[in-house]
Design an enzyme around this catalytic site. Structure first.
Site, PDB file in Angstrom:
ATOM      1  N   HIS A 164       0.833  -1.207   0.000  1.00  0.00           N
ATOM      2  CA  HIS A 164       0.000   0.000   0.000  1.00  0.00           C
ATOM      3  C   HIS A 164       0.871   1.262   0.000  1.00  0.00           C
ATOM      4  O   HIS A 164       0.653   2.179  -0.789  1.00  0.00           O
ATOM      5  CB  HIS A 164      -0.913  -0.020   1.236  1.00  0.00           C
ATOM      6  CG  HIS A 164      -1.796   1.172   1.363  1.00  0.00           C
ATOM      7  ND1 HIS A 164      -3.143   1.148   1.064  1.00  0.00           N
ATOM      8  CD2 HIS A 164      -1.529   2.456   1.744  1.00  0.00           C
ATOM      9  CE1 HIS A 164      -3.656   2.359   1.260  1.00  0.00           C
ATOM     10  NE2 HIS A 164      -2.699   3.169   1.673  1.00  0.00           N
ATOM     11  N   GLU A 165       1.869   1.303   0.884  1.00  0.00           N
ATOM     12  CA  GLU A 165       2.675   2.529   1.019  1.00  0.00           C
ATOM     13  C   GLU A 165       3.598   2.729  -0.190  1.00  0.00           C
ATOM     14  O   GLU A 165       3.750   3.844  -0.676  1.00  0.00           O
ATOM     15  CB  GLU A 165       3.463   2.515   2.328  1.00  0.00           C
ATOM     16  CG  GLU A 165       2.583   2.446   3.593  1.00  0.00           C
ATOM     17  CD  GLU A 165       1.522   3.536   3.665  1.00  0.00           C
ATOM     18  OE1 GLU A 165       1.687   4.599   3.037  1.00  0.00           O
ATOM     19  OE2 GLU A 165       0.501   3.309   4.342  1.00  0.00           O
ATOM     20  N   HIS A 262      -9.647   8.270   2.501  1.00  0.00           N
ATOM     21  CA  HIS A 262      -9.887   6.905   2.957  1.00  0.00           C
ATOM     22  C   HIS A 262     -11.370   6.557   3.029  1.00  0.00           C
ATOM     23  O   HIS A 262     -11.724   5.400   3.186  1.00  0.00           O
ATOM     24  CB  HIS A 262      -9.310   6.705   4.357  1.00  0.00           C
ATOM     25  CG  HIS A 262      -7.822   6.555   4.388  1.00  0.00           C
ATOM     26  ND1 HIS A 262      -7.000   7.480   4.981  1.00  0.00           N
ATOM     27  CD2 HIS A 262      -6.996   5.602   3.918  1.00  0.00           C
ATOM     28  CE1 HIS A 262      -5.733   7.095   4.884  1.00  0.00           C
ATOM     29  NE2 HIS A 262      -5.701   5.961   4.233  1.00  0.00           N
TER      30      HIS A 262
HETATM   31 ZN   LIG Z   1      -2.806   5.162   1.857  1.00  0.00          ZN
END
Ligand SMILES: [Zn+2]
Length: 339
Positions: A164-165, A262
């Site tokens: 993800h990062e 998010h």
């Molecule tokens: Zn993120």
């Protein structure tokens, strides 16, 4: 450049507000929230005087792991380079392996040479802060906290967090999507998409066998079955007094105007899940990645739908994804109300 956190602000703040009442480590929860605010305001200072082991070779996608020794700074002490003997701690070893799997996924599935497609070194920090309950991409590196072992465990425990990062870095070096509004939600969704695909790459599974949960591996034992996000069922990842309730919507009718990246990313996550379960995860991610490379910083959901459809058509024409891909992609966007 924004700092992109793994655990969203709504969970971090819920924990900081309710920690004492819930019998959690209130100091750890408060420090995590304060550190997030500080990081948002200013890029973290990097410690100097690095004790270089093997220096990263430019253009080789070399990994470098730093141990921040529970300080609130990055780059504190390099503990492992690409060719060094195994790292001294579990977290450093896990970060090294997770970067390796992510790098192999980029190369073998997307045909990309590291984050910038030019072999940029992959940097990661472990043991950042004190019981820090998050992980983030700061524009140059992936940083992992330890968690408090009650709510979160060490963030290196889930290979998807690394995927993800690192994907935030990939977005930074391609579309350069903004981190607010619809571009922000696309930015977050692309990171979850890569996270899910890196996990499947690591476990040699495909869409049908995958759980489609994000962050399930960093929640402590008591939350078995819950996760930070669900790509198949946005809004159903968690519902308990400690984390609160998952606010994601699964359709444009639940889009939150002005919502954080998010929150609205769930709608796009679901588009990908629908595509992957029909086309297979890797053909689907090739299409979405090709689209990302064609996007621009302020692109919106409708722009994305258009570019994804175009890429599905081109890749299907060249026989690089299944022939039905353009149809699958169009119906997936329609299903969530993006059309
Ligand atoms: Zn993120």
């Amino acid at each position: 450049m924004s700092v992109c956190f793994f655990v969203p602000a709504h969970i971090v703040e819920h924990l900081a507000r309710n920690a004492r009442r819930l019998g959690l480590d209130a100091d750890a929860a408060r420090r995590t929230a304060l550190a997030s605010h500080a990081l948002r305001r200013t890029r973290q200072a990097t410690a100097t005087g690095l004790e270089a082991l093997t220096p990263a070779r430019p253009g080789e996608g070399d990994r470098q792991i730093f141990d921040d020794d529970h300080r609130w700074a990055t780059g504190v002490k390099q503990v492992r380079g690409e060719d060094d003997i195994p790292a001294p701690t579990t977290a450093a070893g896990a970060a090294f392996d997770a970067l390796g799997v992510t790098r192999a996924f980029l190369r073998e599935v997307l045909g990309r040479d590291s984050i910038d497609d030019a072999g940029m070194p992959l940097l990661a920090d472990v043991n950042y802060g004190a019981k820090y309950g998050n992980a983030f991409w700061d524009g140059t590196r992936t940083v992992f906290g330890n968690g408090d072992d009650t709510v979160f465990r060490d963030f290196t425990a889930d290979v998807g967090v690394c995927g993800h990062e690192v994907a935030h870095g990939l977005t930074q070096h391609t579309a350069g999507l903004d981190y607010t509004g619809q571009p922000g939600a696309l930015n977050e969704a692309f990171s979850d998409i890569v996270a899910a695909c890196v996990e499947q790459f690591a476990h040699r599974t495909d869409a049908g066998e995958h759980h489609w949960l994000i962050g399930e591996g960093v929640l402590a034992d008591q939350w078995r079955g819950e996760a930070i996000r669900s790509m198949a069922r946005p809004g159903a990842a968690y519902d308990n007094p400690v984390l609160g309730r998952d606010p994601q919507g699964a359709h444009m009718s639940a889009y939150v105007p002005g919502g954080a990246p998010h929150v609205n990313s769930g709608i796009v996550n679901r588009v990908f899940h629908l595509c992957a379960t029909t086309l297979g995860s890797f053909p689907a991610v090739r299409i979405f990645y090709a689209a990302l490379c064609d996007l621009w910083p302020r692109a919106r959901f409708l722009d994305f739908a258009y570019v994804v459809s175009e890429q599905a058509r081109l890749l299907a024409r060249d026989g690089r994804v299944p022939r039905g891909a353009p149809h699958t992609v169009r119906s997936a966007f329609r299903e969530v109300g993006i059309h």
